[in-house]
Design a protein around this motif. Structure first.
Motif, PDB file in Angstrom:
ATOM      1  N   MET A   1       0.824  -1.199   0.000  1.00 55.93           N
ATOM      2  CA  MET A   1       0.000   0.000   0.000  1.00 55.93           C
ATOM      3  C   MET A   1       0.864   1.258   0.000  1.00 55.93           C
ATOM      4  SD  MET A   1      -2.851  -1.144   2.832  1.00 55.93           S
ATOM      5  CE  MET A   1      -3.690   0.429   2.699  1.00 55.93           C
ATOM      6  N   GLU A   2       0.336   2.311  -0.626  1.00 58.64           N
ATOM      7  CA  GLU A   2       1.083   3.562  -0.668  1.00 58.64           C
ATOM      8  C   GLU A   2       1.321   4.132   0.730  1.00 58.64           C
ATOM      9  OE1 GLU A   2      -1.130   6.056  -3.295  1.00 58.64           O
ATOM     10  OE2 GLU A   2      -0.764   4.777  -5.032  1.00 58.64           O
ATOM     11  N   THR A   3       0.404   3.835   1.654  1.00 62.26           N
ATOM     12  CA  THR A   3       0.573   4.343   3.007  1.00 62.26           C
ATOM     13  C   THR A   3       1.837   3.796   3.676  1.00 62.26           C
ATOM     14  OG1 THR A   3      -0.942   2.582   3.708  1.00 62.26           O
ATOM     15  CG2 THR A   3      -1.861   4.809   3.475  1.00 62.26           C
ATOM     16  N   SER A   4       2.339   2.650   3.209  1.00 59.74           N
ATOM     17  CA  SER A   4       3.560   2.086   3.787  1.00 59.74           C
ATOM     18  C   SER A   4       4.778   2.961   3.496  1.00 59.74           C
ATOM     19  CB  SER A   4       3.796   0.668   3.260  1.00 59.74           C
ATOM     20  OG  SER A   4       4.063   0.676   1.861  1.00 59.74           O
ATOM     21  N   LEU A   5       4.672   3.836   2.498  1.00 57.13           N
ATOM     22  CA  LEU A   5       5.777   4.733   2.159  1.00 57.13           C
ATOM     23  C   LEU A   5       5.733   6.019   2.984  1.00 57.13           C
ATOM     24  CD1 LEU A   5       5.533   4.527  -1.761  1.00 57.13           C
ATOM     25  CD2 LEU A   5       6.868   3.076  -0.229  1.00 57.13           C
ATOM     26  N   TYR A   6       4.583   6.289   3.587  1.00 57.20           N
ATOM     27  CA  TYR A   6       4.388   7.605   4.199  1.00 57.20           C
ATOM     28  C   TYR A   6       5.358   7.891   5.342  1.00 57.20           C
ATOM     29  CZ  TYR A   6       2.299  11.467   6.735  1.00 57.20           C
ATOM     30  OH  TYR A   6       2.111  12.665   7.392  1.00 57.20           O
ATOM     31  N   LEU A   7       5.435   6.994   6.325  1.00 57.95           N
ATOM     32  CA  LEU A   7       6.269   7.270   7.488  1.00 57.95           C
ATOM     33  C   LEU A   7       7.752   7.409   7.133  1.00 57.95           C
ATOM     34  CD1 LEU A   7       4.578   5.153  10.309  1.00 57.95           C
ATOM     35  CD2 LEU A   7       4.526   7.631   9.969  1.00 57.95           C
ATOM     36  N   PRO A   8       8.336   6.559   6.259  1.00 61.83           N
ATOM     37  CA  PRO A   8       9.734   6.794   5.876  1.00 61.83           C
ATOM     38  C   PRO A   8       9.962   8.156   5.223  1.00 61.83           C
ATOM     39  CG  PRO A   8       9.081   4.568   5.273  1.00 61.83           C
ATOM     40  CD  PRO A   8       7.838   5.275   5.705  1.00 61.83           C
ATOM     41  N   VAL A   9       9.051   8.556   4.319  1.00 61.07           N
ATOM     42  CA  VAL A   9       9.196   9.857   3.656  1.00 61.07           C
ATOM     43  C   VAL A   9       8.974  10.984   4.653  1.00 61.07           C
ATOM     44  CG1 VAL A   9       8.269  11.367   1.865  1.00 61.07           C
ATOM     45  CG2 VAL A   9       8.569   8.925   1.404  1.00 61.07           C
ATOM     46  N   LYS A  10       8.008  10.831   5.532  1.00 64.19           N
ATOM     47  CA  LYS A  10       7.747  11.827   6.575  1.00 64.19           C
ATOM     48  C   LYS A  10       8.995  12.026   7.426  1.00 64.19           C
ATOM     49  CE  LYS A  10       4.996  12.240  10.858  1.00 64.19           C
ATOM     50  NZ  LYS A  10       4.311  13.550  10.772  1.00 64.19           N
ATOM     51  N   ARG A  11       9.610  10.939   7.872  1.00 65.77           N
ATOM     52  CA  ARG A  11      10.809  11.050   8.708  1.00 65.77           C
ATOM     53  C   ARG A  11      11.944  11.734   7.953  1.00 65.77           C
ATOM     54  NH1 ARG A  11       9.044   5.810  10.766  1.00 65.77           N
ATOM     55  NH2 ARG A  11      10.221   4.765   9.119  1.00 65.77           N
ATOM     56  N   HIS A  12      12.082  11.427   6.659  1.00 65.64           N
ATOM     57  CA  HIS A  12      13.141  12.053   5.869  1.00 65.64           C
ATOM     58  C   HIS A  12      12.947  13.566   5.800  1.00 65.64           C
ATOM     59  CE1 HIS A  12      16.087  12.687   2.688  1.00 65.64           C
ATOM     60  NE2 HIS A  12      15.160  13.380   2.053  1.00 65.64           N
ATOM     61  N   LEU A  13      11.730  13.999   5.498  1.00 66.56           N
ATOM     62  CA  LEU A  13      11.473  15.436   5.396  1.00 66.56           C
ATOM     63  C   LEU A  13      11.574  16.121   6.752  1.00 66.56           C
ATOM     64  CD1 LEU A  13       8.548  15.428   2.802  1.00 66.56           C
ATOM     65  CD2 LEU A  13      10.909  16.145   2.426  1.00 66.56           C
ATOM     66  N   GLU A  14      11.180  15.428   7.803  1.00 67.36           N
ATOM     67  CA  GLU A  14      11.341  15.998   9.145  1.00 67.36           C
ATOM     68  C   GLU A  14      12.810  16.192   9.481  1.00 67.36           C
ATOM     69  OE1 GLU A  14       7.305  14.475  11.497  1.00 67.36           O
ATOM     70  OE2 GLU A  14       9.124  13.247  11.544  1.00 67.36           O
ATOM     71  N   SER A  15      13.663  15.289   8.997  1.00 68.41           N
ATOM     72  CA  SER A  15      15.103  15.445   9.246  1.00 68.41           C
ATOM     73  C   SER A  15      15.669  16.675   8.541  1.00 68.41           C
ATOM     74  CB  SER A  15      15.856  14.192   8.785  1.00 68.41           C
ATOM     75  OG  SER A  15      15.916  14.119   7.351  1.00 68.41           O
ATOM     76  N   LEU A  16      14.941  17.181   7.538  1.00 65.80           N
ATOM     77  CA  LEU A  16      15.353  18.389   6.827  1.00 65.80           C
ATOM     78  C   LEU A  16      14.746  19.651   7.448  1.00 65.80           C
ATOM     79  CD1 LEU A  16      15.002  17.138   3.124  1.00 65.80           C
ATOM     80  CD2 LEU A  16      17.053  17.188   4.549  1.00 65.80           C
ATOM     81  N   GLY A  17      13.981  19.465   8.536  1.00 68.77           N
ATOM     82  CA  GLY A  17      13.434  20.608   9.250  1.00 68.77           C
ATOM     83  C   GLY A  17      11.995  20.949   8.925  1.00 68.77           C
ATOM     84  N   PHE A  18      11.285  20.056   8.229  1.00 72.69           N
ATOM     85  CA  PHE A  18       9.902  20.328   7.858  1.00 72.69           C
ATOM     86  C   PHE A  18       8.929  19.688   8.850  1.00 72.69           C
ATOM     87  CE2 PHE A  18      12.145  20.796   3.828  1.00 72.69           C
ATOM     88  CZ  PHE A  18      11.557  21.933   3.295  1.00 72.69           C
ATOM     89  N   THR A  19       7.738  20.284   8.945  1.00 75.40           N
ATOM     90  CA  THR A  19       6.619  19.674   9.666  1.00 75.40           C
ATOM     91  C   THR A  19       5.721  19.032   8.622  1.00 75.40           C
ATOM     92  OG1 THR A  19       6.705  21.350  11.403  1.00 75.40           O
ATOM     93  CG2 THR A  19       4.665  20.081  11.198  1.00 75.40           C
ATOM     94  N   VAL A  20       5.484  17.739   8.754  1.00 73.83           N
ATOM     95  CA  VAL A  20       4.824  16.959   7.701  1.00 73.83           C
ATOM     96  C   VAL A  20       3.477  16.442   8.185  1.00 73.83           C
ATOM     97  CG1 VAL A  20       5.078  15.018   6.112  1.00 73.83           C
ATOM     98  CG2 VAL A  20       7.114  16.242   6.898  1.00 73.83           C
ATOM     99  N   LYS A  21       2.467  16.569   7.303  1.00 70.47           N
ATOM    100  CA  LYS A  21       1.148  16.008   7.591  1.00 70.47           C
ATOM    101  C   LYS A  21       0.605  15.352   6.332  1.00 70.47           C
ATOM    102  CE  LYS A  21       0.239  19.317  11.268  1.00 70.47           C
ATOM    103  NZ  LYS A  21      -0.678  20.303  11.883  1.00 70.47           N
ATOM    104  N   GLY A  22      -0.099  14.238   6.525  1.00 69.19           N
ATOM    105  CA  GLY A  22      -0.599  13.464   5.399  1.00 69.19           C
ATOM    106  C   GLY A  22      -1.988  13.871   4.964  1.00 69.19           C
ATOM    107  N   GLU A  23      -2.262  13.671   3.664  1.00 74.13           N
ATOM    108  CA  GLU A  23      -3.587  13.879   3.074  1.00 74.13           C
ATOM    109  C   GLU A  23      -4.139  15.266   3.390  1.00 74.13           C
ATOM    110  OE1 GLU A  23      -5.075  12.044   0.870  1.00 74.13           O
ATOM    111  OE2 GLU A  23      -3.426  10.605   0.920  1.00 74.13           O
ATOM    112  N   VAL A  24      -3.432  16.274   2.923  1.00 76.57           N
ATOM    113  CA  VAL A  24      -3.864  17.668   3.072  1.00 76.57           C
ATOM    114  C   VAL A  24      -4.260  18.199   1.697  1.00 76.57           C
ATOM    115  CG1 VAL A  24      -3.205  20.010   3.757  1.00 76.57           C
ATOM    116  CG2 VAL A  24      -2.330  18.040   5.039  1.00 76.57           C
ATOM    117  N   GLY A  25      -5.495  18.629   1.561  1.00 75.42           N
ATOM    118  CA  GLY A  25      -5.942  19.215   0.299  1.00 75.42           C
ATOM    119  C   GLY A  25      -5.804  18.299  -0.903  1.00 75.42           C
ATOM    120  N   GLY A  26      -5.973  16.999  -0.695  1.00 72.77           N
ATOM    121  CA  GLY A  26      -5.872  16.051  -1.799  1.00 72.77           C
ATOM    122  C   GLY A  26      -4.458  15.606  -2.109  1.00 72.77           C
ATOM    123  N   CYS A  27      -3.460  16.166  -1.431  1.00 72.94           N
ATOM    124  CA  CYS A  27      -2.054  15.767  -1.638  1.00 72.94           C
ATOM    125  C   CYS A  27      -1.713  14.653  -0.654  1.00 72.94           C
ATOM    126  CB  CYS A  27      -1.125  16.957  -1.404  1.00 72.94           C
ATOM    127  SG  CYS A  27      -1.521  18.423  -2.383  1.00 72.94           S
TER     128      CYS A  27
END
Length: 225
Positions: A1-27
């Motif tokens: 499932m695509e959701t299995s990719l979410y947490l790894p990508v979220k952690r990567h972007l958080e390591s770059l200093g971003f605040t990440v949230k899923g399924e916002v505005g269709g994204c």
């Protein structure tokens, strides 16, 4: 499932200093930097790199500063991620490419570059507002066929939880749910019943909603691969 990719990508972007949230505005995901105004990053997830993923990135580009396309790396190393034409197309569009291994680590295949697509300030503003108003990160990016826990739904659940023991006045609900008046008036989900002016009670549909989301409206539930 695509959701299995979410947490790894979220952690990567958080390591770059971003605040990440899923399924916002269709994204699949939206990430904001801490700047004012923030840098807006949109991420789209697919189980493999394909043309549809690039087309999604093209559709999102006007609403953000960076687009990241993420997909699982192929087992044999012969997927689109190894196709120089695919990577070059992403470079020309200014898109970043992230490859997620089957162990859950993330590899940067192509870094995003500065481009100047035609901006859509209204859509960008809607994404930023929804991201900032949503409490926590309650939805894993890539989720389908399930109701999205928007900031509006979160406030509606706050109202419903307050009414679990009896009717409430609108003015008392506004402390935790600033949009309580609008939410109760329009009653989009059918959770509330007007008892008298300014006082509302919970319906059976509202009690069902509280059972559906017993963990609260702000936690993201990791989904196993």
């Amino acid at each position: 499932m695509e959701t299995s990719l979410y947490l790894p990508v979220k952690r990567h972007l958080e390591s770059l200093g971003f605040t990440v949230k899923g399924e916002v505005g269709g994204c699949d995901l939206v990430a904001l930097s801490g700047d004012d105004p923030p840098i807006v990053v949109i991420g789209e997830l697919k189980l493999s790199f394909n043309l549809e993923l690039i087309l999604q990135g093209v559709e999102r580009a006007g609403a953000c500063d960076e687009v990241w396309l993420a997909a699982r790396l192929s087992m044999n190393g012969k997927g689109r991620e190894s196709d120089a034409r695919y990577r070059n197309l992403c470079r020309r569009l200014g898109f970043g490419m992230l490859g997620v291994t089957h162990q859950g680590s993330v590899e940067v295949l192509v870094a995003p570059s500065a481009v100047s697509p035609r901006r859509n300030p209204k859509k960008r503003s809607r994404l930023v507002i929804e991201h900032q108003r949503r409490k926590g990160d309650p939805v894993a990016g890539g989720s389908t066929r399930t109701p999205i826990m928007t900031a509006y739904r979160q406030q509606a659940l706050v109202c419903a939880a307050a009414m679990a023991t009896g009717p409430c006045r609108v003015r008392d609900l506004r402390v935790e749910a600033p949009d309580a008046g609008k939410i109760l008036l329009h009653n989009v989900y059918g959770w509330f019943d007007r008892i008298e002016r300014g006082i509302y009670a919970l319906t059976d549909a509202g009690r069902t909603a509280l059972k559906r989301w017993p963990q609260g409206p702000s936690e993201v539930v990791p989904i196993a691969e």
